[in-house]
Motif scaffolding. Structure first.
Motif, PDB file in Angstrom:
ATOM      1  N   PHE A 217      -4.908  46.745   1.358  1.00 19.92           N
ATOM      2  CA  PHE A 217      -4.288  46.756   2.696  1.00 19.92           C
ATOM      3  C   PHE A 217      -4.649  48.035   3.456  1.00 19.92           C
ATOM      4  CE2 PHE A 217      -0.666  43.741   1.243  1.00 19.92           C
ATOM      5  CZ  PHE A 217      -1.381  42.633   1.680  1.00 19.92           C
TER       6      PHE A 217
ATOM      7  N   VAL B 214      -2.009  45.846   8.534  1.00 15.89           N
ATOM      8  CA  VAL B 214      -0.959  44.853   8.285  1.00 15.89           C
ATOM      9  C   VAL B 214       0.338  45.426   8.839  1.00 15.89           C
ATOM     10  CG1 VAL B 214       0.356  43.608   6.527  1.00 15.89           C
ATOM     11  CG2 VAL B 214      -2.106  43.957   6.222  1.00 15.89           C
TER      12      VAL B 214
ATOM     13  N   ALA C  76       3.263  43.107   2.159  1.00 14.77           N
ATOM     14  CA  ALA C  76       3.034  42.531   3.490  1.00 14.77           C
ATOM     15  C   ALA C  76       4.371  42.206   4.150  1.00 14.77           C
ATOM     16  CB  ALA C  76       2.161  41.281   3.368  1.00 14.77           C
TER      17      ALA C  76
END
Ligand SMILES: NC(=O)c1ccc[n+]([C@@H]2O[C@H](COP(=O)([O-])OP(=O)(O)OC[C@H]3O[C@@H](n4cnc5c(N)ncnc54)[C@H](OP(=O)(O)O)[C@@H]3O)[C@@H](O)[C@H]2O)c1
Length: 335
Positions: free
Chosen positions: A146, A151, A174
Motif C-alpha cells: 500500500f 489508499v 484498507a
C-alpha cells in the motif's frame, strides 16, 4: 537453544527441533528471546522450493540452490529483548518487541538476532505475544505494498485471497484507511473478512470478480491468479495492481504493461520498522485484530508445516516457543 532446523529441501519431515548454539548479537543488534513466530507461506516456499513459475533461480540465490542456506525458518517473531549490542540506543533489555526477519529467517528458534535498525518495533501493548506475532508478516507486507500507491477514504480496493495472512491484513488496513473493500475468498470465509472490514464479499468458487462489471482503484493479488490479464479489466485508469505474488513473466512485463494500460503495477513491498509501529498502533486502537487460525507448540512444528502445506490457512498459524505473557510488563513502565 532449541531451534527448528532443516538441512535439505522437502516435506514437513525435513524439519526437526534440535539444540543449536545461541546467536550472539553484534554491536548494532539486539538478541530477542522468541515467544512466538508463525509458519508462513514463505516458510512453506523456502522449505519445499515451491516458488512461482520461472523464479527457481532467483529463489535459489536467497534460500540456497542444493541445500538450504538458512537452517532455521521463520520470518516473524514476537518476543523480549534479552541483550543489546554496544551501539544500540533505541531498544533496551526487557522491551517487548515484534520483528520481521524477512529473508534472513531464523524465527523458529528460542533466540534470534535482529539488527536494531531493521524491521523491529515495540509490540502492541494490548496483545499477548501469540496475538502480536500475527500482525507482523501480513501487516508488514500489506502496508509495504500500500505504501507504493494511495489508499484513503473512498478508494475502492479489491483484495484477492482475502482470508490469508496478507489478505486479512490488507482488508483491515484498507478498511482502517477508509477504503471501500471488496474481499475475494471462499464462501465460508465471508463472515471472517466482513468482521475485518470488507464491505462486499465475492465467493471465488461461484463468481469471477473480473466478470462482475465493477471497477476498482486498487487490486491486491495475494493468490497469483489475479494478475494483469484479469485485473486490467476491472482497474480504473490510473489504478494500481499490487502483485503480492507474481511469476517471472509477470515481474518482467510489469513496467511495459503498466505503461500500456496506464496503471501502476507494484511487484515488491516498501516497508520498514515504521510500518510495524503503525500496525501496532492500529492494534492498540482496536482497528486491527489478530487473525489466528491455529497455534502449535515448537515440538509440533512438523505438524504445523503439514497444516500450512494444505494451502487453506486463515490468517496466521502461530508457532509457540515460550508460554505467552500478559499484554504488558513492568519492563515497559519506566520509559
Ligand atoms: N512479495 C512479497 O513480499 C510477499 C510477502 C508475503 C507473502 N507473499 C506471497 O503472497 C501469497 C499470499 O501469502 P499469504 O501469507 O497471505 O498466504 P496464505 O495465508 O496461505 O493465504 C492464501 C489464501 O488464499 C486463499 N485462496 C486460495 N485460492 C484462492 C482463490 N482462487 N481466490 C481467493 N482466495 C484463494 C486460501 O484459502 P482457501 O484455499 O481456503 O480459499 C488462503 O486463505 C503467497 O504466495 C506468498 O508467498 C509475497
Amino acid at each position: 537453544m532449541r531451534a527448528a532446523v532443516y538441512r535439505r529441501f522437502g516435506g514437513p519431515d525435513v524439519v526437526s527441533v534440535e539444540e543449536v548454539p545461541r546467536p550472539e548479537p553484534g554491536p548494532g543488534d539486539v538478541l530477542v528471546r522468541v515467544h512466538a513466530s508463525t509458519v508462513s507461506r514463505a516458510d512453506h516456499r523456502a522449505r519445499s522450493r515451491d516458488v512461482p513459475r520461472g523464479l527457481g533461480l532467483l529463489a535459489a540465490a536467497g534460500i540456497g540452490a542444493f541445500r538450504p542456506s538458512r537452517r532455521v525458518l521463520g520470518m516473524d517473531v514476537a518476543g523480549t529483548v534479552e541483550a543489546v549490542g554496544a551501539d544500540v540506543r533505541a531498544l533496551a533489555v526487557g522491551d517487548e518487541v515484534i520483528a520481521m526477519l524477512g529473508g534472513r529467517f531464523g524465527g523458529h528458534a528460542e533466540y534470534v538476532v535482529v539488527p536494531a535498525d531493521g524491521a523491529i518495533a515495540l509490540k502492541p501493548r494490548s496483545m499477548g505475544f501469540e496475538d502480536a506475532v500475527t500482525v507482523v508478516f501480513g501487516g508488514y507486507t500489506a502496508r509495504g505494498f500500500f505504501n507504493r500507491t494511495t489508499v484513503g477514504p473512498g478508494t475502492r480496493v479489491l483484495v484477492n485471497g482475502a482470508a490469508g495472512a496478507v489478505g486479512t491484513a490488507a482488508v483491515q488496513l484498507a478498511h482502517a484507511a477508509g477504503a471501500v473493500v471488496t474481499a475475494v475468498c471462499r464462501a465460508s470465509d465471508a463472515a471472517l473478512v466482513t468482521r475485518l472490514g470488507a464491505d462486499l464479499v465475492i465467493d471465488y468458487a461461484t463468481t469471477d470478480f473480473a466478470a462482475e462489471g465493477a471497477s476498482y482503484d486498487v487490486v491486491v493479488d495475494c493468490v497469483g491468479n489475479a494478475g494483469y490479464e484479469r485485473a486490467r479489466v476491472v482497474l480504473e485508469p490510473g489504478g494500481a495492481l499490487l502483485l503480492v505474488v507474481a511469476d517471472l513473466v509477470g515481474l518482467l512485463l510489469a513496467p511495459v504493461r503498466a505503461r500500456r494500460a496506464g496503471i501502476t503495477i507494484v511487484t515488491s513491498p516498501d516497508a520498514g520498522a515504521a510500518d510495524l509501529e503503525a500496525v501496532a498502533a492500529l492494534a492498540d486502537d482496536g482497528a486491527y485484530v489478530a487473525v489466528s487460525d491455529r497455534t502449535f507448540d515448537h515440538a509440533d512444528v512438523r505438524e504445523e508445516h503439514a497444516y500450512v502445506d494444505e494451502g487453506h490457512k486463515k490468517g496466521n498459524v502461530v508457532l509457540r516457543l515460550a508460554a505467552d505473557q500478559p499484554g504488558w510488563s513492568w519492563t515497559r513502565m519506566p520509559r
